[in-house]
Design an enzyme around this catalytic site. Structure first.
Site, PDB file in Angstrom:
ATOM      1  N   LYS A 216       0.837  -1.212   0.000  1.00  0.00           N
ATOM      2  CA  LYS A 216       0.000   0.000   0.000  1.00  0.00           C
ATOM      3  C   LYS A 216       0.871   1.262   0.000  1.00  0.00           C
ATOM      4  O   LYS A 216       0.631   2.199  -0.757  1.00  0.00           O
ATOM      5  CB  LYS A 216      -0.909  -0.009   1.238  1.00  0.00           C
ATOM      6  CG  LYS A 216      -1.633   1.271   1.499  1.00  0.00           C
ATOM      7  CD  LYS A 216      -2.675   1.553   0.450  1.00  0.00           C
ATOM      8  CE  LYS A 216      -3.239   2.949   0.577  1.00  0.00           C
ATOM      9  NZ  LYS A 216      -4.290   3.221  -0.394  1.00  0.00           N
ATOM     10  N   CYS A 270      -3.347  10.961   1.177  1.00  0.00           N
ATOM     11  CA  CYS A 270      -2.722   9.644   0.980  1.00  0.00           C
ATOM     12  C   CYS A 270      -1.347   9.810   0.360  1.00  0.00           C
ATOM     13  O   CYS A 270      -0.339   9.457   0.974  1.00  0.00           O
ATOM     14  CB  CYS A 270      -3.590   8.803   0.052  1.00  0.00           C
ATOM     15  SG  CYS A 270      -5.291   8.713   0.614  1.00  0.00           S
TER      16      CYS A 270
HETATM   17  N1  SAJ Z   1      -1.665  14.692  -9.226  1.00  0.00           N
HETATM   18  C1  SAJ Z   1      -0.847  15.448 -10.039  1.00  0.00           C
HETATM   19  N2  SAJ Z   1      -0.432  14.903 -11.228  1.00  0.00           N
HETATM   20  C2  SAJ Z   1      -0.811  13.647 -11.622  1.00  0.00           C
HETATM   21  C3  SAJ Z   1      -1.645  12.883 -10.788  1.00  0.00           C
HETATM   22  C4  SAJ Z   1      -2.051  13.426  -9.591  1.00  0.00           C
HETATM   23  O1  SAJ Z   1      -0.479  16.585  -9.708  1.00  0.00           O
HETATM   24  O2  SAJ Z   1      -0.400  13.246 -12.715  1.00  0.00           O
HETATM   25  C5  SAJ Z   1      -2.107  15.237  -7.926  1.00  0.00           C
HETATM   26  C6  SAJ Z   1      -3.612  15.411  -7.825  1.00  0.00           C
HETATM   27  O3  SAJ Z   1      -4.029  16.613  -8.393  1.00  0.00           O
HETATM   28  C7  SAJ Z   1      -3.812  15.380  -6.329  1.00  0.00           C
HETATM   29  C8  SAJ Z   1      -2.773  14.364  -5.872  1.00  0.00           C
HETATM   30  O4  SAJ Z   1      -1.802  14.299  -6.917  1.00  0.00           O
HETATM   31  O5  SAJ Z   1      -3.528  16.635  -5.739  1.00  0.00           O
HETATM   32  C9  SAJ Z   1      -3.305  12.970  -5.604  1.00  0.00           C
HETATM   33  O6  SAJ Z   1      -4.309  12.623  -6.554  1.00  0.00           O
HETATM   34  P1  SAJ Z   1      -4.507  11.170  -7.169  1.00  0.00           P
HETATM   35  O7  SAJ Z   1      -5.715  11.218  -7.997  1.00  0.00           O
HETATM   36  O8  SAJ Z   1      -3.274  10.717  -7.837  1.00  0.00           O
HETATM   37  O9  SAJ Z   1      -4.668  10.215  -5.901  1.00  0.00           O
HETATM   38  P2  SAJ Z   1      -5.641  10.240  -4.594  1.00  0.00           P
HETATM   39  O10 SAJ Z   1      -4.892  10.867  -3.456  1.00  0.00           O
HETATM   40  O11 SAJ Z   1      -6.991  10.741  -4.880  1.00  0.00           O
HETATM   41  O12 SAJ Z   1      -5.771   8.653  -4.332  1.00  0.00           O
HETATM   42  C10 SAJ Z   1      -4.590   7.885  -4.173  1.00  0.00           C
HETATM   43  C11 SAJ Z   1      -4.674   6.693  -5.155  1.00  0.00           C
HETATM   44  N3  SAJ Z   1      -3.379   6.021  -5.214  1.00  0.00           N
HETATM   45  C12 SAJ Z   1      -2.774   5.759  -6.387  1.00  0.00           C
HETATM   46  O13 SAJ Z   1      -3.220   6.099  -7.462  1.00  0.00           O
HETATM   47  C13 SAJ Z   1      -1.482   5.003  -6.310  1.00  0.00           C
HETATM   48  C14 SAJ Z   1      -5.766   5.732  -4.697  1.00  0.00           C
HETATM   49  O14 SAJ Z   1      -5.773   4.574  -5.516  1.00  0.00           O
HETATM   50  C15 SAJ Z   1      -5.529   5.331  -3.242  1.00  0.00           C
HETATM   51  O15 SAJ Z   1      -6.541   4.448  -2.771  1.00  0.00           O
HETATM   52  C16 SAJ Z   1      -5.571   6.587  -2.411  1.00  0.00           C
HETATM   53  O16 SAJ Z   1      -4.498   7.440  -2.830  1.00  0.00           O
HETATM   54  C17 SAJ Z   1      -5.423   6.190  -0.944  1.00  0.00           C
HETATM   55  O17 SAJ Z   1      -6.450   6.133  -0.236  1.00  0.00           O
HETATM   56  O18 SAJ Z   1      -4.308   5.851  -0.532  1.00  0.00           O
END
Ligand code: SAJ
Length: 434
Positions: A216, A270
């Site tokens: 995780k 996360c």
């Molecule tokens: N972000 C970027 N660039 C990207 C992707 C994301 O700047 O290319 C930013 C987003 O805008 C945001 C942050 O990163 O601020 C996180 O967003 P996210 O959509 O990547 O992830 P979360 O936090 O919504 O959810 C993550 C997910 N983990 C992964 O994709 C590895 C989700 O599957 C997990 O269940 C969740 O964390 C968790 O609960 O741990």
């Protein structure tokens, strides 16, 4: 409990962003579910068939399972066959993980455990937490045979099974994602597997508890490191006067390159948190993970500096900051870089700042007395000269070029690739001068 037998009674400890949807999905599968929460207000809301968090389709699902008598909530623990713990695991100011809520959940569950029960931890946890939980249960219930601590067949099973759902798609991903199920012993993993098979359509893979805990953390650290690479590139591009979106678009045409998307920083609770659990567990072996965290946090300050340079270069310009949420198309403002950047600009530039956030009924508390106001996207396009894109909400993405061609745009998310380049270059030069 067996897969083919009658559905087990389930107790879900913690009814937050993961616990409540999980409880509802398990109830939909036909199990009688008791949700346990420390907040009486949360318990009352759920027992009315309502919800206290926003998530696509969750309201209808909770309403349905509560009205069918399958889900109820309480502040008091009760006996069950399966206990699912989904409580927060924050970190302290030194980034050390705080597992006190997990242990408190263990203390709540221990007194009602009986032979045959399964205890599953879902909270993101530092490696070794499930065994700590096991040791706590052993200490509180010396009458039970505990897995890993007895040569006999244990009375209870204890496992770790992290959620990996994406906010905004939680219900779909709870059902369809693959799951890693880590048992304190292989027998524990098999017991937990039988439970998840009741409501998960994705593949369920069994392992040991420590590997599942690390898996995780690794998933979110992987994402953080890769976003950091994109964010670092965006700052390099600013320094060199290049268009980072163009560079990434071209680089990603290589069959083995897939650079993620730069933004104003990494938000949510996360990806910006979990990497620290790895760093804390192996401080000398994690320079890359630690640096990535630093890069992503620094990006917020880079965006603030660049936005300040734009605003100071034209003191009469009216400014719209687009978005406060931590990512696109959700109403979650926790740990949001967009919110951090905008509130800093509001404190410095007051009434020049116009905030557009269709998912917020009002501005968050830190905007009080700054002079900043909330307007909608149409007003922003009619009245503002500078647009700072901080969140890639669809409602912003679809604004046609004709309505923004004459604006000075600082697009931290790259949602408008057709924005006239001269404007974007001007923005880059101003930032360099600053
Ligand atoms: N972000 C970027 N660039 C990207 C992707 C994301 O700047 O290319 C930013 C987003 O805008 C945001 C942050 O990163 O601020 C996180 O967003 P996210 O959509 O990547 O992830 P979360 O936090 O919504 O959810 C993550 C997910 N983990 C992964 O994709 C590895 C989700 O599957 C997990 O269940 C969740 O964390 C968790 O609960 O741990």
């Amino acid at each position: 409990m067996s897969r083919t037998g009658s559905p087990p009674d389930v107790c879900v400890v913690g009814l937050g962003y993961i616990g409540l949807p999980t409880a509802a999905v398990i109830a939909r599968a036909g199990c009688k579910v008791l949700g346990l929460d420390v907040s009486q207000a949360v318990v009352d809301t759920i027992n009315r068939g309502e919800i206290h968090i926003e998530e696509v389709d969750l309201d209808g699902l909770v309403q349905g399972v509560v009205s069918r008598g399958l889900l109820s909530a309480s502040t008091e623990i009760a006996p069950a066959d399966v206990f699912v713990i989904a409580v927060p695991t924050p970190f302290d100011k030194n980034h050390a993980p705080d597992i006190s809520y997990v242990l408190a959940a263990g203390r709540a569950v221990a007194p009602v455990l009986k032979a045959g029960d399964v205890v599953i931890l879902e909270s993101t946890s530092p490696v070794g937490t499930t065994e700590e939980l096991r040791d706590l249960i052993a200490q509180l219930r010396p009458d039970l045979k505990i897995p890993g601590l007895t040569r006999d067949t244990p009375d209870v099973s204890i496992a770790y099974c992290p959620e990996r759902v994406l906010p905004g798609r939680i219900l779909e991903e709870l059902t369809n994602n693959d799951r890693s199920i880590g048992g304190v012993t292989p027998r524990c993993a098999r017991k937990a597997l039988a439970f998840y098979k009741r409501f998960v359509r994705g593949e369920c893979v069994t392992t040991d508890a420590r590997s599942a805990e690390m898996t995780k953390l690794v998933e979110n650290a992987y994402r953080d490191v890769n976003i950091a690479f994109a964010n670092e590139l965006s700052m390099v591009a600013d320094r060199m006067g290049l268009d980072v979106w163009e560079v990434i678009r071209l680089a990603n045409r290589h069959p083995r390159v897939n650079i993620l998307t730069p933004g104003p920083g990494v938000g949510g609770h996360c990806i910006a948190v979990d990497p620290w659990f790895i760093v804390h567990g192996a401080p000398d072996e994690t320079p890359l993970i630690r640096t990535a965290r630093g890069v992503n946090d620094h990006k917020m300050h880079h965006v603030i500096a660049k936005a300040e340079a734009l605003l100071e270069a034209d003191p009469h310009a009216k400014v719209a900051c687009l978005g406060l949420a931590f990512k696109a198309n959700i109403d979650d403002f926790r740990e949001s870089p967009a919110r951090f950047v905008t509130s800093r600009l509001a404190r410095k530039f007051g009434s020049r700042i116009h905030v557009v956030e269709p998912y917020a009924a009002q501005l968050p508390i830190e905007f009080t007395d700054t002079g900043a106001v909330q307007i909608d996207i149409d007003d922003a396009l009619e009245t503002c000269d500078i647009l700072i894109v901080l969140v890639d909400h669809d409602v912003f993405r679809v604004v046609p070029l004709a309505e923004r061609a004459d604006k000075l745009v600082y697009d931290t998310r790259g949602i408008w690739p057709d924005q006239p380049r001269v404007v974007r270059e001007e923005a880059a030069k101003l930032a360099l001068a600053g």
